[in-house]
Enzyme design. Structure first.
Site, mmCIF file in Angstrom:
data_model
loop_
_atom_site.group_PDB
_atom_site.id
_atom_site.type_symbol
_atom_site.label_atom_id
_atom_site.label_comp_id
_atom_site.label_asym_id
_atom_site.label_seq_id
_atom_site.Cartn_x
_atom_site.Cartn_y
_atom_site.Cartn_z
ATOM 1 N N LYS A 153 0.853 -1.189 0.000
ATOM 2 C CA LYS A 153 0.000 0.000 0.000
ATOM 3 C C LYS A 153 0.887 1.236 0.000
ATOM 4 C CE LYS A 153 -2.899 2.692 3.171
ATOM 5 N NZ LYS A 153 -3.502 2.752 4.524
ATOM 6 N N ASP B 3 -2.463 10.656 3.511
ATOM 7 C CA ASP B 3 -3.854 10.265 3.715
ATOM 8 C C ASP B 3 -4.566 11.252 4.624
ATOM 9 O OD1 ASP B 3 -6.249 8.934 3.842
ATOM 10 O OD2 ASP B 3 -5.568 7.501 5.362
ATOM 11 N N LYS C 58 -9.865 13.070 8.399
ATOM 12 C CA LYS C 58 -9.348 12.748 9.716
ATOM 13 C C LYS C 58 -9.320 13.996 10.595
ATOM 14 C CE LYS C 58 -6.102 9.244 7.945
ATOM 15 N NZ LYS C 58 -6.570 8.069 8.693
ATOM 16 N N ASP D 100 1.850 6.705 5.475
ATOM 17 C CA ASP D 100 0.829 5.728 5.096
ATOM 18 C C ASP D 100 1.241 4.953 3.843
ATOM 19 O OD1 ASP D 100 -1.526 4.512 5.837
ATOM 20 O OD2 ASP D 100 -2.804 5.820 4.653
ATOM 21 N N ASP E 229 -11.971 7.124 4.186
ATOM 22 C CA ASP E 229 -10.743 6.938 4.964
ATOM 23 C C ASP E 229 -10.379 5.461 5.096
ATOM 24 O OD1 ASP E 229 -8.524 7.751 6.404
ATOM 25 O OD2 ASP E 229 -9.575 7.723 8.327
ATOM 26 N N GLU F 180 -9.313 3.677 2.683
ATOM 27 C CA GLU F 180 -8.889 3.770 1.290
ATOM 28 C C GLU F 180 -7.806 2.772 0.909
ATOM 29 O OE1 GLU F 180 -5.488 5.026 3.122
ATOM 30 O OE2 GLU F 180 -7.520 5.617 3.661
ATOM 31 N N ARG G 252 -7.462 -0.335 1.506
ATOM 32 C CA ARG G 252 -7.997 -1.603 1.003
ATOM 33 C C ARG G 252 -8.511 -1.471 -0.427
ATOM 34 N NH1 ARG G 252 -12.013 -1.815 5.975
ATOM 35 N NH2 ARG G 252 -10.112 -0.871 6.801
#
Length: 502
Positions: free
Chosen positions: A266, A271, A278, A289, A348, A350, A352
């Site tokens: 990933k 993010d 967030k 991230d 959020d 995201e 996956r």
């Protein structure tokens, strides 16, 4: 810091470190130093009853002026039979930290390995040097006003051991590992205005210098392939996404290969959470991230650098998740590359979505014998496990066992969490094939893994949720505060132990 190896002799400058076994038993090098100091080592031990030679403990004493060395470090080694690679790595790292803090410019380490230790003298010396290399890492390129005492002082470290030439050879692959780990740590530590999908892809492209084949798929190509789950995450950002494919052909091209080992990362370079934004506090941490992708890139670099005898492929999906005017909305439905439709209830969740297309692409194109993905996927994993080990999910017991074994060997620990149909039903969607979150906050890490499993198409697969392990808030023996590159040593050991011998 320059590391070298030499045959044992009396050090004449700098600091010197020797080992002490539990209960204060001196190693041969420590006994020789005690004689040279006319009993100063023994007197220091007698005056320090709380230092009993237990591992992770160091006692420092000033050296008599006539020796020519500045100070003596007595390093606790614990029980002789328990001495292993990790203990010696931690020892090397701890010594470097203490010597650097003391302002030493050069130092010598003489650590004798007991005959009943779990590791031999030559390999032990190499592991001390490896730990020292890992701890010497710094990311201070943006500091412009470092005071002299803030700069690294330790410039030279000599590891003395019988068979120094053999120890130097044993250190060579470990040095390559330390360099790959530093490379991955640098990627994780870079700010998001410097490292974004295009520039991270360019960093991956540099792996061609060590023999890795690198392809970079742009937005147009991903759209042709139907990667709408990944593209949906990226659409709110001015930074276009990238998918990077890295191949190492180390098993030879004799046509007998059964499919490569596949590693998928990933790579959300920043993010914000998108429209499901967030909280502001702590959002700056979201520059890391993309740590899963950094570990995959670093692993591919290491496999090539050490000429690993395997075929391996690394795939990383690179996006920036921003709340722009074109951003994906909660409730949107996208069609993934697999053909499955996804209802995006929380933008959020995201990572996956990125991995859904990356995993499907990887298994569809390369037909790998196994896939392992790494992702800072959920905050829930830190609630479940803290920052002592990463979460492991797998659809194959042997694969899970091998990863856990490699984690124990390297100190990058994993704890297996469950997958089950009862959890999978929680992400069935009323409007699409699957939704990206469940109805409540329960079992958040499991839900993320269940989602990913729908896109592996039956390939033996493991998911490492490294969210709690990617960034260290304090120094440890071999990891300075900051980016850790957690998972790189683990996966390299996993490959070496089980697949290079096939």
């Amino acid at each position: 810091m320059k590391i070298s190896f030499a045959e044992p002799e009396a050090p004449r400058s700098g600091a010197v470190a020797v080992g002490v076994w539990e209960e204060g038993a001196l190693t041969p090098a420590a006994r020789r130093l005690d004689e040279a100091t006319e009993g100063a080592v023994g007197r220091a031990l007698a005056a320090s009853p709380r230092f009993q030679g237990k591992k992770d403990r160091v006692l420092t004493i000033l050296a008599p002026p006539r020796l020519g060395v500045s100070r003596i470090l007595l390093a606790g080694l614990g029980k002789p039979a328990a001495a292993d690679a990790k203990l010696l790595q931690d020892l090397g790292g701890s010594l470097v930290a203490q010597l650097d803090a003391a302002g030493e410019a050069e130092a010598t380490v003489l650590i004798d390995i007991a005959d009943n230790a779990q590791i031999g003298r030559t390999e032990g010396a190499a592991q001390v040097a490896f730990g020292a290399s890992l701890r010497a890492y710094r990311f201070d390129k943006y500091k412009t006003k470092l005071k002299p005492e803030q700069k690294p002082s330790l410039l030279r470290l000599t590891v003395m051991t019988e068979g120094a030439a053999a120890a130097k050879r044993a250190f060579k692959p470990l040095k390559r590992a330390a360099e790959a780990i530093a490379f991955a740590r640098d990627l994780v530590a870079e700010p998001a205005n410097v490292l974004y999908p295009e520039t991270l892809a360019a960093e991956a492209k540099t792996l061609e210098e060590v023999g890795v084949e690198v392809e970079i798929l742009d937005e147009r190509r991903m759209r042709e392939l139907g990667m709408n789950a990944l593209l949906g995450v990226a659409q709110g950002s001015a930074r276009p996404p990238r998918l990077v494919v890295m191949q190492w052909h180390g098993a030879g091209r004799d046509g007998k290969a059964k499919g490569p080992l596949a590693f998928v990362g990933k790579g959300v370079t920043f993010d914000t959470g998108g429209i499901s934004i967030k909280p502001a506090a702590g959002m700056w941490d979201m520059k890391w991230d993309m740590a899963g992708s950094a570990v995959v890139i670093g692993l591919m670099r290491l496999l090539a650098a050490r000429k690993a005898g395997v075929d391996a492929v690394g795939v990383v999906g690179l996006v920036e998740n921003m709340p722009g005017g074109n951003a994906q909305r909660p409730g949107d439905i996208v069609r993934s590359m697999s053909g499955q439709t996804i209802e995006v209830l929380n933008t959020d969740a995201e990572g996956r979505l990125v991995l859904a297309d990356a995993l499907w692409y990887c298994q569809d194109r390369f037909k790998p014998k196994l896939m392992v993905d790494l992702a800072t996927l959920t905050g829930a994993v830190s609630v479940a496990l803290g920052n002592k080990c990463a979460g492991l999910f797998a659809n194959d017991d042997r694969l899970a066992e091998r990863l856990i074994e490699a984690g124990k060997a390297t100190g990058e620990l994993l704890w297996r969490l469950p997958l089950a149909d009862s959890y999978d039903r929680d992400i069935d969607s009323d409007a699409a094939d699957v939704k990206n979150i469940s109805a409540d906050r329960a079992a958040g890490s499991i839900i993320g893994a269940q989602f990913l499993q729908r896109f592996v198409n039956g390939v033996p697969w493991a998911h490492l949720d490294i969210a709690a392990m990617t960034w260290s808030k304090k120094d440890t023996a071999t990891v300075p505060k900051g980016a850790t590159a957690f998972g790189l040593r683990l996966l390299d050991r996993f490959v070496a132990d089980h697949y290079e011998k096939e």
